[in-house]
Motif scaffolding. Structure first.
Motif, PDB file in Angstrom:
ATOM      1  N   PRO A  86       0.815  -1.220   0.000  1.00 45.79           N
ATOM      2  CA  PRO A  86       0.000   0.000   0.000  1.00 45.79           C
ATOM      3  C   PRO A  86       0.853   1.276   0.000  1.00 45.79           C
ATOM      4  CG  PRO A  86      -0.961  -1.607   1.485  1.00 45.79           C
ATOM      5  CD  PRO A  86       0.354  -2.175   1.028  1.00 45.79           C
ATOM      6  N   GLU A  87       1.921   1.278   0.789  1.00 47.63           N
ATOM      7  CA  GLU A  87       2.782   2.463   0.859  1.00 47.63           C
ATOM      8  C   GLU A  87       3.443   2.743  -0.488  1.00 47.63           C
ATOM      9  OE1 GLU A  87       2.905  -0.109   2.947  1.00 47.63           O
ATOM     10  OE2 GLU A  87       2.053   0.773   4.775  1.00 47.63           O
ATOM     11  N   GLN A  88       3.932   1.693  -1.136  1.00 49.29           N
ATOM     12  CA  GLN A  88       4.588   1.857  -2.436  1.00 49.29           C
ATOM     13  C   GLN A  88       3.609   2.362  -3.491  1.00 49.29           C
ATOM     14  OE1 GLN A  88       6.034  -2.139  -2.832  1.00 49.29           O
ATOM     15  NE2 GLN A  88       8.052  -1.679  -1.961  1.00 49.29           N
ATOM     16  N   LEU A  89       2.376   1.856  -3.451  1.00 48.40           N
ATOM     17  CA  LEU A  89       1.364   2.301  -4.415  1.00 48.40           C
ATOM     18  C   LEU A  89       1.080   3.788  -4.264  1.00 48.40           C
ATOM     19  CD1 LEU A  89      -1.451  -0.415  -4.566  1.00 48.40           C
ATOM     20  CD2 LEU A  89       0.069   0.293  -6.408  1.00 48.40           C
ATOM     21  N   LEU A  90       0.911   4.226  -3.016  1.00 52.99           N
ATOM     22  CA  LEU A  90       0.587   5.624  -2.768  1.00 52.99           C
ATOM     23  C   LEU A  90       1.742   6.553  -3.134  1.00 52.99           C
ATOM     24  CD1 LEU A  90      -1.262   5.208   0.648  1.00 52.99           C
ATOM     25  CD2 LEU A  90      -2.304   5.842  -1.524  1.00 52.99           C
ATOM     26  N   GLN A  91       2.966   6.071  -2.931  1.00 54.87           N
ATOM     27  CA  GLN A  91       4.133   6.913  -3.187  1.00 54.87           C
ATOM     28  C   GLN A  91       4.577   6.864  -4.652  1.00 54.87           C
ATOM     29  OE1 GLN A  91       7.237   5.952  -0.325  1.00 54.87           O
ATOM     30  NE2 GLN A  91       5.748   5.868   1.333  1.00 54.87           N
ATOM     31  N   ASN A  92       4.397   5.701  -5.294  1.00 56.23           N
ATOM     32  CA  ASN A  92       4.904   5.545  -6.664  1.00 56.23           C
ATOM     33  C   ASN A  92       3.952   4.746  -7.549  1.00 56.23           C
ATOM     34  OD1 ASN A  92       7.669   6.753  -6.372  1.00 56.23           O
ATOM     35  ND2 ASN A  92       7.844   5.139  -4.835  1.00 56.23           N
ATOM     36  N   PRO A  93       2.803   5.316  -7.903  1.00 57.54           N
ATOM     37  CA  PRO A  93       1.914   4.618  -8.848  1.00 57.54           C
ATOM     38  C   PRO A  93       2.668   4.349 -10.148  1.00 57.54           C
ATOM     39  CG  PRO A  93       0.833   6.555  -7.899  1.00 57.54           C
ATOM     40  CD  PRO A  93       2.269   6.635  -7.519  1.00 57.54           C
ATOM     41  N   ALA A  94       2.483   3.150 -10.709  1.00 56.58           N
ATOM     42  CA  ALA A  94       3.278   2.735 -11.863  1.00 56.58           C
ATOM     43  C   ALA A  94       2.961   3.514 -13.139  1.00 56.58           C
ATOM     44  CB  ALA A  94       3.091   1.239 -12.116  1.00 56.58           C
ATOM     45  N   ASN A  95       1.716   3.968 -13.279  1.00 56.91           N
ATOM     46  CA  ASN A  95       1.321   4.664 -14.510  1.00 56.91           C
ATOM     47  C   ASN A  95       0.078   5.506 -14.253  1.00 56.91           C
ATOM     48  OD1 ASN A  95      -0.906   2.812 -14.586  1.00 56.91           O
ATOM     49  ND2 ASN A  95       0.425   1.307 -15.596  1.00 56.91           N
ATOM     50  N   ASP A  96      -0.403   6.172 -15.288  1.00 51.75           N
ATOM     51  CA  ASP A  96      -1.556   7.067 -15.147  1.00 51.75           C
ATOM     52  C   ASP A  96      -2.810   6.307 -14.717  1.00 51.75           C
ATOM     53  OD1 ASP A  96      -0.037   9.228 -15.831  1.00 51.75           O
ATOM     54  OD2 ASP A  96      -0.669   9.268 -17.940  1.00 51.75           O
ATOM     55  N   PHE A  97      -2.990   5.079 -15.243  1.00 50.57           N
ATOM     56  CA  PHE A  97      -4.167   4.305 -14.860  1.00 50.57           C
ATOM     57  C   PHE A  97      -4.161   4.025 -13.368  1.00 50.57           C
ATOM     58  CE2 PHE A  97      -5.854   0.137 -13.684  1.00 50.57           C
ATOM     59  CZ  PHE A  97      -7.193   0.324 -13.996  1.00 50.57           C
ATOM     60  N   VAL A  98      -3.033   3.552 -12.825  1.00 53.56           N
ATOM     61  CA  VAL A  98      -2.943   3.245 -11.402  1.00 53.56           C
ATOM     62  C   VAL A  98      -3.155   4.508 -10.580  1.00 53.56           C
ATOM     63  CG1 VAL A  98      -1.435   2.416  -9.554  1.00 53.56           C
ATOM     64  CG2 VAL A  98      -1.430   1.252 -11.770  1.00 53.56           C
ATOM     65  N   HIS A  99      -2.550   5.596 -10.992  1.00 48.32           N
ATOM     66  CA  HIS A  99      -2.698   6.872 -10.290  1.00 48.32           C
ATOM     67  C   HIS A  99      -4.169   7.273 -10.222  1.00 48.32           C
ATOM     68  CE1 HIS A  99      -2.379  11.162  -9.374  1.00 48.32           C
ATOM     69  NE2 HIS A  99      -1.123  10.955  -9.013  1.00 48.32           N
ATOM     70  N   THR A 100      -4.859   7.199 -11.358  1.00 50.98           N
ATOM     71  CA  THR A 100      -6.274   7.570 -11.411  1.00 50.98           C
ATOM     72  C   THR A 100      -7.131   6.607 -10.612  1.00 50.98           C
ATOM     73  OG1 THR A 100      -5.948   8.537 -13.606  1.00 50.98           O
ATOM     74  CG2 THR A 100      -8.209   8.031 -12.967  1.00 50.98           C
ATOM     75  N   PHE A 101      -6.811   5.318 -10.708  1.00 52.51           N
ATOM     76  CA  PHE A 101      -7.607   4.312 -10.008  1.00 52.51           C
ATOM     77  C   PHE A 101      -7.494   4.479  -8.495  1.00 52.51           C
ATOM     78  CE2 PHE A 101      -8.576   0.052  -8.369  1.00 52.51           C
ATOM     79  CZ  PHE A 101      -9.794  -0.185  -9.005  1.00 52.51           C
ATOM     80  N   ILE A 102      -6.295   4.769  -8.004  1.00 49.10           N
ATOM     81  CA  ILE A 102      -6.113   5.002  -6.566  1.00 49.10           C
ATOM     82  C   ILE A 102      -6.823   6.281  -6.158  1.00 49.10           C
ATOM     83  CG2 ILE A 102      -4.435   5.482  -4.735  1.00 49.10           C
ATOM     84  CD1 ILE A 102      -2.394   3.846  -6.357  1.00 49.10           C
ATOM     85  N   GLY A 103      -6.665   7.338  -6.947  1.00 48.12           N
ATOM     86  CA  GLY A 103      -7.310   8.609  -6.658  1.00 48.12           C
ATOM     87  C   GLY A 103      -6.360   9.606  -6.007  1.00 48.12           C
ATOM     88  N   GLU A 104      -6.451  10.850  -6.469  1.00 49.07           N
ATOM     89  CA  GLU A 104      -5.566  11.911  -5.981  1.00 49.07           C
ATOM     90  C   GLU A 104      -5.679  12.114  -4.475  1.00 49.07           C
ATOM     91  OE1 GLU A 104      -2.486  14.061  -6.897  1.00 49.07           O
ATOM     92  OE2 GLU A 104      -3.736  13.450  -8.574  1.00 49.07           O
ATOM     93  N   ASP A 105      -6.911  12.073  -3.950  1.00 42.77           N
ATOM     94  CA  ASP A 105      -7.106  12.310  -2.511  1.00 42.77           C
ATOM     95  C   ASP A 105      -6.387  11.264  -1.676  1.00 42.77           C
ATOM     96  OD1 ASP A 105      -8.594  14.528  -3.044  1.00 42.77           O
ATOM     97  OD2 ASP A 105     -10.544  13.559  -2.745  1.00 42.77           O
ATOM     98  N   ARG A 106      -6.495  10.001  -2.086  1.00 47.07           N
ATOM     99  CA  ARG A 106      -5.832   8.933  -1.319  1.00 47.07           C
ATOM    100  C   ARG A 106      -4.313   9.078  -1.395  1.00 47.07           C
ATOM    101  NH1 ARG A 106      -9.720   5.773  -4.171  1.00 47.07           N
ATOM    102  NH2 ARG A 106     -11.480   5.187  -2.841  1.00 47.07           N
ATOM    103  N   ILE A 107      -3.806   9.424  -2.564  1.00 49.69           N
ATOM    104  CA  ILE A 107      -2.360   9.575  -2.718  1.00 49.69           C
ATOM    105  C   ILE A 107      -1.843  10.714  -1.846  1.00 49.69           C
ATOM    106  CG2 ILE A 107      -0.556  10.291  -4.353  1.00 49.69           C
ATOM    107  CD1 ILE A 107      -2.104   8.665  -6.493  1.00 49.69           C
ATOM    108  N   ASN A 108      -2.561  11.845  -1.837  1.00 50.18           N
ATOM    109  CA  ASN A 108      -2.147  12.976  -1.009  1.00 50.18           C
ATOM    110  C   ASN A 108      -2.229  12.639   0.471  1.00 50.18           C
ATOM    111  OD1 ASN A 108      -1.699  14.524  -3.288  1.00 50.18           O
ATOM    112  ND2 ASN A 108      -3.734  15.441  -3.261  1.00 50.18           N
ATOM    113  N   LYS A 109      -3.311  11.953   0.860  1.00 55.53           N
ATOM    114  CA  LYS A 109      -3.459  11.550   2.257  1.00 55.53           C
ATOM    115  C   LYS A 109      -2.367  10.558   2.636  1.00 55.53           C
ATOM    116  CE  LYS A 109      -6.737   9.511   5.531  1.00 55.53           C
ATOM    117  NZ  LYS A 109      -8.079   8.882   5.694  1.00 55.53           N
ATOM    118  N   GLY A 110      -2.063   9.629   1.723  1.00 57.00           N
ATOM    119  CA  GLY A 110      -1.016   8.645   1.985  1.00 57.00           C
ATOM    120  C   GLY A 110       0.331   9.301   2.166  1.00 57.00           C
TER     121      GLY A 110
END
Length: 324
Positions: free
Chosen positions: A221-245
């Motif tokens: 989970p930490e790696q996903l939030l810090q380094n999404p592999a591509n635009d799809f993963v980034h969008t799927f996780i969501g900007e709010d979750r990434i910023n909160k993470g």
């Protein structure tokens, strides 16, 4: 423990549900499979217990190819929890939980003891609940029974197919917490299918993000939030979750190495190395200081400065602006 090697699944109508995936699921870890509807996550999970047969490729459990394994024997050694709970309505809770142990030939005193142990594990008093029938329990209680029934014969692997999705939000959150606590005790290999990213981030040791029968990223989970592999993963996780993470990352991520001048500052406030950067920022503001010490095992290992926290936050904001 579980390994997929170039596994594909193509149906007779030409639909290619899984397209040559490779996955390694470590022993004793909870791995969540997630992705949009139709991405292949449930198909992937069902191939582990041969409810679905791959068109090509190989699946190994403990280094053994499962292709030739007897389906019944394989499934008796893999726990299975489904969304619809699947308790047999004409059997008592005790009979439901003890079903697989009885099929495996356990003695009466052995499976009865196991039923009591498992009910206590999920906060259901055995004397109160084991003689009841499923319809006499709430949805949350039934799902707790569904989870422990999968544990009854002590299988090394448990498959969970969106087990909490039909529950109300409060029951769902409680069961997520209970599953996390339970996993710390039992250390089973759990494959957990979900469509809820918040759920995956909360409970999983590793997350497999899928799209169109392929794997987009496998990470903690930490790696996903810090380094999404591509635009799809980034969008799927969501900007709010990434910023909160990012704001919940540990202070060790921005800690400055210790130097002699830090040791001379005896009145320096301290914060645990496990604290988040958000907690560090609050400490700096409350104490009205420019620097706090990071403590690990009762020793100061570094410092966090106001400047570093501001620099970190500014970096997040720049990322937000560039993505707009």
């Amino acid at each position: 423990m579980i390994k997929f090697v170039n596994v594909s699944k193509k149906y007779s109508d030409g639909t290619e549900a899984i397209k040559g995936i490779d996955i390694e699921i470590p022993e004793g870890k909870l791995v969540a499979l997630i992705g949009p509807s139709g991405c292949g996550k449930t198909t992937t999970m069902k191939m582990i217990n041969k409810l679905i047969t791959p068109t090509k490729g190989t699946i190994f459990i403990n280094g053994e190819d499962i292709t030739a394994k007897n389906e019944v024997e394989l499934r008796r050694n893999i726990g299975y929890v489904i969304q619809r709970i699947g308790l047999l309505p004409h059997m008592t809770i005790e009979e439901n939980i003890s079903l697989v142990p009885r099929l495996k030939g356990w003695k009466k005193e052995e499976y009865q003891s196991r039923v009591n142990e498992l009910l206590e594990l999920v906060g259901l008093e055995p004397d109160t609940f084991k003689k009841r029938y499923p319809l006499e329990l709430s949805g949350g209680q039934q799902q707790r029974v569904g989870v422990v029934r999968a544990l009854a014969a002590e299988p090394p692997i448990i498959l969970m197919d969106e087990p909490f999705s039909a529950l109300d939000p409060i029951s769902r959150e409680q069961l997520q917490d209970e599953l996390k606590a339970l996993q710390k005790k039992i250390h089973k290999t759990i494959v957990f299918v979900t469509h809820d990213m918040d759920e995956a981030l909360k409970i999983a040791d590793e997350i497999v993000i899928m799209r169109d029968g392929k794997i987009e990223q496998i990470a903690t989970p930490e790696q996903l939030l810090q380094n999404p592999a591509n635009d799809f993963v980034h969008t799927f996780i969501g900007e709010d979750r990434i910023n909160k993470g990012n704001s919940n990352r540990h202070v060790m991520d921005i800690m400055i190495s210790l130097n002699e001048s830090d040791l001379l500052e005896k009145e320096l406030p301290t914060i645990s190395w496990e604290s988040t950067i958000t907690e560090a920022a609050k400490q700096l503001i409350q104490k009205k200081v420019d620097k706090i010490a990071v403590v690990k095992n009762k020793e100061i290992v570094g410092t966090i400065t106001k400047e570093e926290v501001l620099h970190f936050v500014a970096g997040i904001r720049r990322e937000e602006e560039s993505s707009c």
